[in-house]
Structures are given as structure tokens and as C-alpha cells.
Design an enzyme around this catalytic site. Structure first.
Site, PDB file in Angstrom:
ATOM      1  N   ASP A  13      62.858 -10.992  83.148  1.00 16.08           N
ATOM      2  CA  ASP A  13      62.783 -11.473  81.768  1.00 16.08           C
ATOM      3  C   ASP A  13      64.136 -11.247  81.095  1.00 16.08           C
ATOM      4  OD1 ASP A  13      61.614 -12.582  79.513  1.00 16.08           O
ATOM      5  OD2 ASP A  13      60.860 -10.658  78.788  1.00 16.08           O
TER       6      ASP A  13
ATOM      7  N   TYR B 196      66.863 -12.113  77.544  1.00 13.80           N
ATOM      8  CA  TYR B 196      66.954 -11.707  76.136  1.00 13.80           C
ATOM      9  C   TYR B 196      68.000 -12.612  75.506  1.00 13.80           C
ATOM     10  CZ  TYR B 196      67.353  -7.946  72.522  1.00 13.80           C
ATOM     11  OH  TYR B 196      67.336  -7.184  71.379  1.00 13.80           O
TER      12      TYR B 196
ATOM     13  N   HIS C 242      66.914 -13.710  67.945  1.00 15.17           N
ATOM     14  CA  HIS C 242      65.978 -12.637  68.300  1.00 15.17           C
ATOM     15  C   HIS C 242      66.728 -11.321  68.515  1.00 15.17           C
ATOM     16  CE1 HIS C 242      62.598 -10.545  70.129  1.00 15.17           C
ATOM     17  NE2 HIS C 242      63.358 -10.267  71.173  1.00 15.17           N
TER      18      HIS C 242
ATOM     19  N   ARG D  14      68.739  -0.743  65.006  1.00 15.65           N
ATOM     20  CA  ARG D  14      70.032  -0.048  64.945  1.00 15.65           C
ATOM     21  C   ARG D  14      70.723  -0.381  63.625  1.00 15.65           C
ATOM     22  NH1 ARG D  14      69.768  -2.351  69.878  1.00 15.65           N
ATOM     23  NH2 ARG D  14      71.145  -4.019  69.208  1.00 15.65           N
TER      24      ARG D  14
ATOM     25  N   GLU E 262      55.532 -12.311  72.699  1.00 10.09           N
ATOM     26  CA  GLU E 262      56.870 -12.888  72.757  1.00 10.09           C
ATOM     27  C   GLU E 262      56.713 -14.304  73.297  1.00 10.09           C
ATOM     28  OE1 GLU E 262      59.547 -10.209  74.867  1.00 10.09           O
ATOM     29  OE2 GLU E 262      59.779  -9.005  73.035  1.00 10.09           O
TER      30      GLU E 262
ATOM     31  N   GLU F 123      57.969 -17.396  74.989  1.00  7.33           N
ATOM     32  CA  GLU F 123      59.097 -17.600  75.902  1.00  7.33           C
ATOM     33  C   GLU F 123      58.875 -18.837  76.767  1.00  7.33           C
ATOM     34  OE1 GLU F 123      60.560 -14.178  77.926  1.00  7.33           O
ATOM     35  OE2 GLU F 123      59.814 -12.763  76.399  1.00  7.33           O
TER      36      GLU F 123
ATOM     37  N   ASP G 166      55.044 -12.953  76.766  1.00  2.00           N
ATOM     38  CA  ASP G 166      55.411 -11.621  77.251  1.00  2.00           C
ATOM     39  C   ASP G 166      54.825 -10.593  76.276  1.00  2.00           C
ATOM     40  OD1 ASP G 166      56.658  -9.425  78.385  1.00  2.00           O
ATOM     41  OD2 ASP G 166      58.572  -9.815  77.406  1.00  2.00           O
TER      42      ASP G 166
ATOM     43  N   ARG H  82      54.930  -2.509  71.133  1.00  2.00           N
ATOM     44  CA  ARG H  82      56.210  -2.078  70.541  1.00  2.00           C
ATOM     45  C   ARG H  82      56.318  -0.569  70.413  1.00  2.00           C
ATOM     46  NH1 ARG H  82      59.019  -6.415  71.729  1.00  2.00           N
ATOM     47  NH2 ARG H  82      58.209  -8.302  70.733  1.00  2.00           N
TER      48      ARG H  82
ATOM     49  N   GLN I  36      57.021   0.765  73.850  1.00  3.51           N
ATOM     50  CA  GLN I  36      58.367   0.318  74.211  1.00  3.51           C
ATOM     51  C   GLN I  36      59.445   1.166  73.511  1.00  3.51           C
ATOM     52  OE1 GLN I  36      58.982  -3.790  73.133  1.00  3.51           O
ATOM     53  NE2 GLN I  36      61.096  -3.851  73.852  1.00  3.51           N
TER      54      GLN I  36
ATOM     55  N   TYR J 269      61.986   3.196  76.150  1.00  5.16           N
ATOM     56  CA  TYR J 269      62.958   2.240  76.712  1.00  5.16           C
ATOM     57  C   TYR J 269      64.362   2.792  76.923  1.00  5.16           C
ATOM     58  CZ  TYR J 269      65.674   0.893  72.534  1.00  5.16           C
ATOM     59  OH  TYR J 269      66.534   0.858  71.475  1.00  5.16           O
TER      60      TYR J 269
ATOM     61  N   LYS K  65      55.534  -3.377  78.532  1.00  3.68           N
ATOM     62  CA  LYS K  65      55.547  -4.805  78.878  1.00  3.68           C
ATOM     63  C   LYS K  65      54.681  -5.116  80.098  1.00  3.68           C
ATOM     64  CE  LYS K  65      59.226  -6.202  76.320  1.00  3.68           C
ATOM     65  NZ  LYS K  65      59.282  -7.402  75.497  1.00  3.68           N
TER      66      LYS K  65
ATOM     67  N   THR L 242      51.549 -10.282  81.526  1.00  2.00           N
ATOM     68  CA  THR L 242      52.406 -11.391  81.106  1.00  2.00           C
ATOM     69  C   THR L 242      51.621 -12.664  81.412  1.00  2.00           C
ATOM     70  OG1 THR L 242      54.346 -10.118  81.792  1.00  2.00           O
ATOM     71  CG2 THR L 242      54.676 -12.476  81.368  1.00  2.00           C
TER      72      THR L 242
ATOM     73  N   THR M  50      62.369 -13.846  74.251  1.00  2.00           N
ATOM     74  CA  THR M  50      61.727 -14.363  73.055  1.00  2.00           C
ATOM     75  C   THR M  50      62.572 -15.464  72.431  1.00  2.00           C
ATOM     76  OG1 THR M  50      60.910 -12.144  72.651  1.00  2.00           O
ATOM     77  CG2 THR M  50      60.751 -13.707  70.824  1.00  2.00           C
TER      78      THR M  50
ATOM     79  N   GLU N 144      59.261  -9.623  64.466  1.00  2.00           N
ATOM     80  CA  GLU N 144      60.218 -10.335  63.612  1.00  2.00           C
ATOM     81  C   GLU N 144      59.508 -10.996  62.427  1.00  2.00           C
ATOM     82  OE1 GLU N 144      63.376 -12.585  66.158  1.00  2.00           O
ATOM     83  OE2 GLU N 144      61.600 -12.229  67.396  1.00  2.00           O
TER      84      GLU N 144
HETATM   85 MN    MN Z   1      60.315 -10.786  76.722  1.00  2.00          MN
END
Ligand code: MN
Length: 398
Positions: free
Chosen positions: A112, A114, A119, A128, A183, A185, A217, A221, A224, A228, A237, A241, A329, A343
Site C-alpha cells: 500500500d 501513500y 492526504h 506533526r 481509506e 483507494e 484500506d 487510527r 496505528q 507505527y 491496518k 482490506t 488514500t 481528514e
Molecule cells: Mn492505505
């Protein structure tokens, strides 16, 4: 034109011809290959007698390569357009609502990416704050991770709320995820295997990739966010899927090809996609309990699937038939184009209002999410990718 009586706007006209695996509801039968046409499925196993279409997966056919794919596509087109074939073909056309669609291919490896800049920037801003939204590597390589192939399942598979560890102010806790997300995708399915130690160049994309499906996906959260760092997504995740049941062949997407956005950092040569890039103008829609909550545009993805394929093999990693790699995503610049709830609700701060008066930040038990997509067809109409659907079930009780 086809001799079939095609209802308008199914998105499954003669320019689409996506492949899937089905069983018919009536009588004992084995899963076999079909092609969607109008509101019918053409039973390729029955019509052709070719055992490759009776294996219960597209893998054997996908492994045959682009010449076979093109040859069968032109034969199917002839069978459905030349009235001389009508009598022979008609017995093998089944009403689409009379069949059950299965997992279309056996997933080999699953990767997968990104690759939506919007996104990545949205998540960077949320997680961040005060740092640059994009990490320093983002414009130089398509960031990705290896996912869990064995839990890629067909549309309709229930989404059992995952349990796991998440962080609280009082330390880590265990329990059902409280931030279950989607997500939206687009997935690419590899047909032709490659040789270990030999990279696949960006311009060889269509020699290896068979077609395209939709991917949800599902993402926890809270799990994750806690797990992560530093090795990336894991249990947040891998619980499920979902993929759509129809695989749209690349040959159906010639009119959907478009230019990727301007890349504002120079690309290393192995990622240069030159005059024939594989950006695709697909229009996605995300529905939550029947209400459209987002319309993500695929055309703006910074990295194309051809670049992703070149990148994931540049170290010599080989491809296998059935490898699935997903775009990441899909989000556009407008708030109505965001392909995940984290989001859309801005990390829970801006709940979505639904027509029944309820609000959502993340998914509740019983919620159903449907992702659909269409693209321009060569005849000026639209082709459909069908849909990938999942409904959330409560976590197993302790
Ligand atoms: Mn994904």
C-alpha cells in the site's frame, strides 16, 4: 454497438468488460470467470470451455500476459457485437443479480502506497504540527509499506471492529478500536511475474499489470498511532482490506489516461515517466450509510501506478501473479474530496452531519461504507468500477 439490450448508464458497456469470479445462485456450481456486460454476466467458462476460466480465480488467465488479454478482449467484443454470435452466446449470459461475486484473484503480495499529496499533507498537519507537512523523502519516492495479503477480502466481507492497544493519558489500554476509519483507494493487480534481481522499468507497466480495482484500506487510527513508530503500519491496518469484485482491464482505461500533476522536485531517472505517464482520471465517491460524504479525484495523485511499480521492484524484488498494490488514500485539495474520515472530521474535531441527524467522527457499529468509481470511456460514456462495500460489526465480546 452490441446486439444486447443494454440499459443506459450501468457503466458496464462494451468499452468496459471487467473480469470477476462468480457462482450462480441456482444449482451446484464452481466459481468461474465472468465478464460484466450491462446488467448481465457473461460466463466465460461455459462459453469458451477453456479450463483457465474455471479455476475460480483470475490468476491463471492474468499470468498469460498482454497478448492473451488483448486477444480475449477482442473476441468478447466480437461475440457481443456481431449478431452472428448471438445464438451461441445468449445461453451464457446470466442476470447479474442472480450471481454471487467472489474474490476475483488470489492475492500474492500486498503493498500500500501513500501517493496523494493532499492526504499526506493533511495527515502531516494533524500529526506533526509545527513541522513541514511532507516528510523530506515524500517528493523523491513513492512511500509505501507491505500489508497483509491474507486479509484482503472481497466486497461485502463484514468489518469486525478490531481490538488492540491504544494510548491514553493514563498509559496504554487494550480494547476495541475507538477510531475505526476508511481509506478510499485504487488497487492495481499484477498479472505477469518478474525475475528476482531484475527491476521492472517504469515504461513496462502495461506488460505486467492486468487491471484495476477499488480498495478500502480499513484503518484503526488509535492502534496505528501507538504502534507505527518506527516501522510503519501493522495491526492498525492488517485486520481487513476490502476490494471490489470487478477488475477493470487497463485496456478499458485508455481514455482515462491523463497527465500527472507537475512534480516540483526533479525525479531520479528510474522514476521518470516521460511522454506516456499512467496518471488516470478516475472519479471516486464515498458513501456512509447511503450518504455521499466525499468525491475524491484520482487524477491528482502525485505518483502514478507505473512509478509505484518501478519503485517497488527497483531493488530487485520480483513480482508474482496476483500481487496487489494500492495507491494510498485518494484525497483532493477540497475538503469535500478527502478519502478518509480522519481528514473529513479533521482528526475528530469537525464531526460530519448525516441526514438522520446523527454525526460521525469515526465509524460506529452498524455503519456501512461504499466506495464507487467511474472513468471516461473511449466512446465518450462512463465506465464503472462497481463498488466495494463493508459494514461494521461489533468487536467480539471478551
Ligand atoms: Mn492505505
Amino acid at each position: 454497438m452490441t446486439w444486447l439490450d443494454l440499459p443506459e448508464s450501468t457503466g458496464f458497456g462494451i468499452t468496459n468488460l471487467p473480469y470477476g469470479i462468480f457462482t450462480s445462485a441456482s444449482g451446484p456450481d464452481r466459481p468461474r470467470t465472468g465478464v460484466a456486460i450491462g446488467d448481465h454476466v457473461l460466463d466465460l467458462a461455459g462459453l469458451t470451455g477453456d479450463p483457465v476460466h474455471a479455476t475460480g480465480t483470475l490468476n491463471a488467465f492474468m499470468a498469460q500476459g498482454p497478448e492473451s488479454w488483448a486477444s480475449l478482449r477482442s473476441m468478447i467484443t466480437a461475440w457481443l457485437t456481431d449478431p452472428a454470435h448471438q445464438e451461441r452466446v445468449t445461453p451464457h449470459l446470466l442476470p447479474r443479480d442472480s450471481v454471487s461475486l467472489r474474490m476475483p484473484f488470489e492475492v500474492a503480495d500486498y503493498v500500500d502506497f501513500y501517493s496523494s499529496r493532499d492526504h499526506a499533507e493533511n495527515l502531516g498537519r494533524m500529526f506533526r504540527p509545527g513541522s513541514p507537512a511532507l516528510t523530506p523523502n515524500w517528493k523523491h519516492l513513492p512511500i509505501g509499506y507491505h500489508g497483509r495479503a491474507g486479509t484482503v477480502q472481497p466486497s461485502g466481507t463484514p468489518v469486525v471492529r478490531p481490538q488492540g492497544q491504544y494510548r491514553t493519558d493514563d498509559g496504554p489500554r487494550f480494547g476495541p478500536s475507538r477510531r475505526l476509519d476508511i481509506e478510499a483507494e485504487v488497487g492495481f493487480v499484477v498479472g505477469v511475474p518478474s525475475t528476482l534481481g531484475t527491476p521492472v522499468p517504469v515504461h513496462d507497466f502495461s506488460a505486467y499489470v492486468f487491471g484495476v480495482c477499488l480498495v478500502n484500506d480499513w484503518s484503526a487510527r488509535d492502534l496505528q498511532a501507538w504502534e507505527y513508530v518506527p516501522l510503519g503500519p501493522f495491526l492498525g491496518k492488517s485486520f481487513l482490506t476490502s476490494v471490489s469484485p470487478w477488475v477493470v482491464p487497463l485496456a478499458a482505461l485508455t481514455a482515462a489516461r491523463t497527465k500527472p500533476p507537475v512534480r516540483d522536485e526533479p525525479l531520479l531517472p528510474y522514476l521518470e515517466d516521460g511522454d506516456e505517464p499512467w496518471a488516470l482520471d478516475l472519479s471516486l465517491e464515498v458513501r456512509l450509510n447511503g450518504t455521499a460524504v466525499s468525491r475524491p479525484p484520482f487524477r491528482g495523485m502525485y505518483w502514478t501506478a507505473a512509478q509505484q511499480l518501478a519503485h517497488m521492484t527497483v531493488n530487485g524484488a520480483s513480482l508474482r501473479t496476483g500481487d496487489l498494490f494500492a495507491s494510498g488514500t485518494v484525497s483532493g485539495p477540497d475538503p469535500s474530496e478527502r478519502g478518509s474520515l480522519i481528514e473529513l472530521s479533521w482528526n475528530g474535531a469537525e464531526p460530519l452531519a448525516l441526514p438522520d441527524g446523527s454525526t460521525r467522527t469515526f465509524l460506529e457499529d452498524g455503519d456501512e461504507v461504499t466506495i464507487t468509481a467511474t472513468a471516461l470511456a473511449v466512446d465518450g460514456g462512463r465506465i464503472s468500477f462497481g463498488e466495494v462495500v463493508g459494514r461494521v460489526r461489533p468487536a467480539p465480546s471478551a
